[in-house]
Write an enzyme that holds these catalytic residues in place. Structure first.
Site, PDB file in Angstrom:
ATOM      1  N   ASP A  13     -32.361  62.718   0.401  1.00  0.00           N
ATOM      2  CA  ASP A  13     -32.083  62.195   1.746  1.00  0.00           C
ATOM      3  C   ASP A  13     -31.477  60.798   1.726  1.00  0.00           C
ATOM      4  OD1 ASP A  13     -33.308  64.526   2.789  1.00  0.00           O
ATOM      5  OD2 ASP A  13     -35.258  63.602   2.440  1.00  0.00           O
ATOM      6  N   LYS A  16     -26.296  61.486   0.839  1.00  0.00           N
ATOM      7  CA  LYS A  16     -25.296  62.030  -0.102  1.00  0.00           C
ATOM      8  C   LYS A  16     -24.213  62.799   0.611  1.00  0.00           C
ATOM      9  CE  LYS A  16     -28.267  64.499  -2.328  1.00  0.00           C
ATOM     10  NZ  LYS A  16     -29.563  64.007  -1.884  1.00  0.00           N
ATOM     11  N   GLY A  40     -30.419  69.407   2.254  1.00  0.00           N
ATOM     12  CA  GLY A  40     -29.916  69.242   3.620  1.00  0.00           C
ATOM     13  C   GLY A  40     -28.897  68.126   3.641  1.00  0.00           C
ATOM     14  N   HIS A  41     -27.686  68.424   4.028  1.00  0.00           N
ATOM     15  CA  HIS A  41     -26.650  67.398   4.091  1.00  0.00           C
ATOM     16  C   HIS A  41     -26.167  67.275   5.522  1.00  0.00           C
ATOM     17  CE1 HIS A  41     -26.558  67.430  -0.167  1.00  0.00           C
ATOM     18  NE2 HIS A  41     -26.069  68.637  -0.261  1.00  0.00           N
ATOM     19  N   GLN A 223     -31.232  67.332  -3.457  1.00  0.00           N
ATOM     20  CA  GLN A 223     -32.484  66.563  -3.661  1.00  0.00           C
ATOM     21  C   GLN A 223     -32.179  65.181  -4.258  1.00  0.00           C
ATOM     22  OE1 GLN A 223     -32.547  70.095  -5.004  1.00  0.00           O
ATOM     23  NE2 GLN A 223     -32.757  70.392  -2.826  1.00  0.00           N
TER      24      GLN A 223
END
Ligand code: IMP
Length: 424
Positions: A13, A16, A40-41, A223
């Site tokens: 988080d 990225k 999650g992006h 991650q």
């Protein structure tokens, strides 16, 4: 940068997605090499917001070939749903390429992820419950099912028979659950074969050829370093290698083909799930970091734990990844603090630790040693050039650079593509 790895230098988080998106503009191929739809992006373009999970961020550029490598675990149901969401937003996902060797996340993996967590009670990892850990467990115990198995019905059914017998025993006898239905799973997954076929290819060869032709390939880690199965805060980690070494393995090229490793770090730090976190602020400071930073998980919506920047952890990330540069994100969040702290070492049992301690127990018990910085207390979200940042903000960035001994080349001051400063 013909072959660059971009990865999280903290507990994930770090932002990225945004940095990868910016670099993707110049890339020909963008590769995911580990993890799955636990990542999650968030990417904010001029007019839209995208929350990607499995498909590489590069999909937003029509010139990029997005690749899902052999090191990724793929939930086909999720994949097609994510593709559909992209189509609805006007993005064409048909260029996605998927490794024939990537392992499948099966319904029993998702089910086991949830029940094992429940069973662990207070010792739970706090996983995303997407079946990631159980899928990698099967991969390494050599009972996993790969994408290529879907194209040979006999092999697929044989593998499913063996796997499901075992999984149903676990579900029923250990976890007191109902067994899963063989025919339903077989029908669902064999139904994916034709739909997946156009995307499946030898992605190792694809990337190797791209690099031979001098094309730009970006390897996008999910991650973060401290969630790495080998180098993270085990067992409070994910089940793969987000660190830079995972990239060549997770796509199938030699490590000598990688040129740069870009670590993305937030100007403070956060983590979701359980596990040690020396600089965590369980107080008003932590609450403000969460609220101002919008620190809620993209995947699960969970409130992230937040704290001050930890240089022991960042130096460690620089070392285990061989970082060649750092992108520092969310500097704007710190504009709202009179005093900003940076942890430079830990203290425990009368000893000082400036490197990761040998015993992880120390991370649970230590007191971070902080240096204090005066806050700049000024909105920086509209700043367009690094040199125009308030002096106190620049001093903060340059102090981090000095402590980590890796150049910070990018500083992000807001979620949009434009809120990104280049530092020489
Ligand atoms: P899993 O990857 O779902 O098995 O979860 C293992 C640990 O990694 C948990 O603490 C999760 O919260 C964390 N985790 C997994 N993916 C991400 C991510 O993309 N960002 C931050 N934490 C993550």
């Amino acid at each position: 940068m013909p072959a660059s790895v971009i990865l999280g230098a903290q507990w994930g988080d770090e932002g990225k997605g945004k940095i990868t998106d910016l670099l993707s503009e110049r890339a020909d191929v963008v590769v995911r090499y580990q993890g799955g739809n636990n990542a999650g992006h968030t990417i904010v373009t001029e007019d839209q917001k995208f929350a990607l999970s499995l498909i590489p961020s590069g999909v937003l550029y029509p010139t990029v070939t997005p690749v899902i490598g052999n090191g990724v675990v793929v939930d086909p149901k999720w994949l097609f749903e994510e593709m559909e969401t992209l189509r609805e937003k006007g993005i064409d996902p048909s260029r996605v390429k998927i490794s024939n060797n990537a392992h499948l996340i099966m319904p029993y993996h998702r089910k086991l992820d949830a029940v094992i967590e429940r069973y662990l009670g207070n010792s739970m990892i706090g996983t995303t419950k997407r079946g990631i850990g159980p899928a990698y467990t099967d991969k390494f115990s050599r009972s996993g099912i790969r994408i290529q198995d879907l194209f040979d019905e006999k092999i697929f059914l044989e593998k499913l028979t063996v796997a499901l017998k075992n999984k149903n025993k676990q579900l029923v006898k250990i976890y007191n659950q109902l067994p899963l239905d063989f025919d339903a799973i077989a029908d669902e997954y064999l139904g994916y074969a034709d739909r997946l076929a156009p995307y499946v290819t030898d992605t190792s060869l694809l990337v190797w050829e791209a690099l031979k032709e001098g094309k730009m390939v970006l390897f996008e880690g999910g991650q973060g370093t401290l969630l790495d199965i080998d180098h993270g805060t085990y067992p409070f980690v994910t089940s793969s290698n987000p660190t830079a070494g995972g990239a060549p393995v997770g796509i199938g090229i030699g490590p000598t083909m990688i040129d740069d490793v870009i670590g993305v770090a937030k100007a403070y730090i956060s983590r979701v799930g359980t596990g040690p976190f020396p600089t965590e602020q369980i107080n008003e400071i932590g609450d403000r970091l969460i609220e101002i930073g919008g620190e809620y998980g993209v995947v699960t919506g969970r409130r992230r734990r937040c704290g001050w920047l930890d240089m022991v952890a960042l130096r460690y990330a620089a070392r285990v990844n061989g970082l060649t540069e750092i992108a520092l994100t969310k500097l704007d969040v710190l504009s709202h603090f009179d005093t900003i702290k940076i942890a430079t070492a830990y203290e425990a049992d009368g000893a000082t630790f400036s490197e990761m301690p040998l015993q992880q127990r120390v991370l649970h018990e230590c007191t971070p040693l902080y240096e204090e910085h005066e806050g700049w207390n000024e909105d920086i979200t509209a700043v367009e050039h690094y040199e125009d940042l308030p002096e106190l903000a620049r001093r903060y960035v340059e102090r981090i650079e000095e402590l980590v001994d890796v150049p910070i080349k990018t500083v992000s001051v807001g979620p949009g593509r434009k809120a990104t400063l280049t530092k020489s």
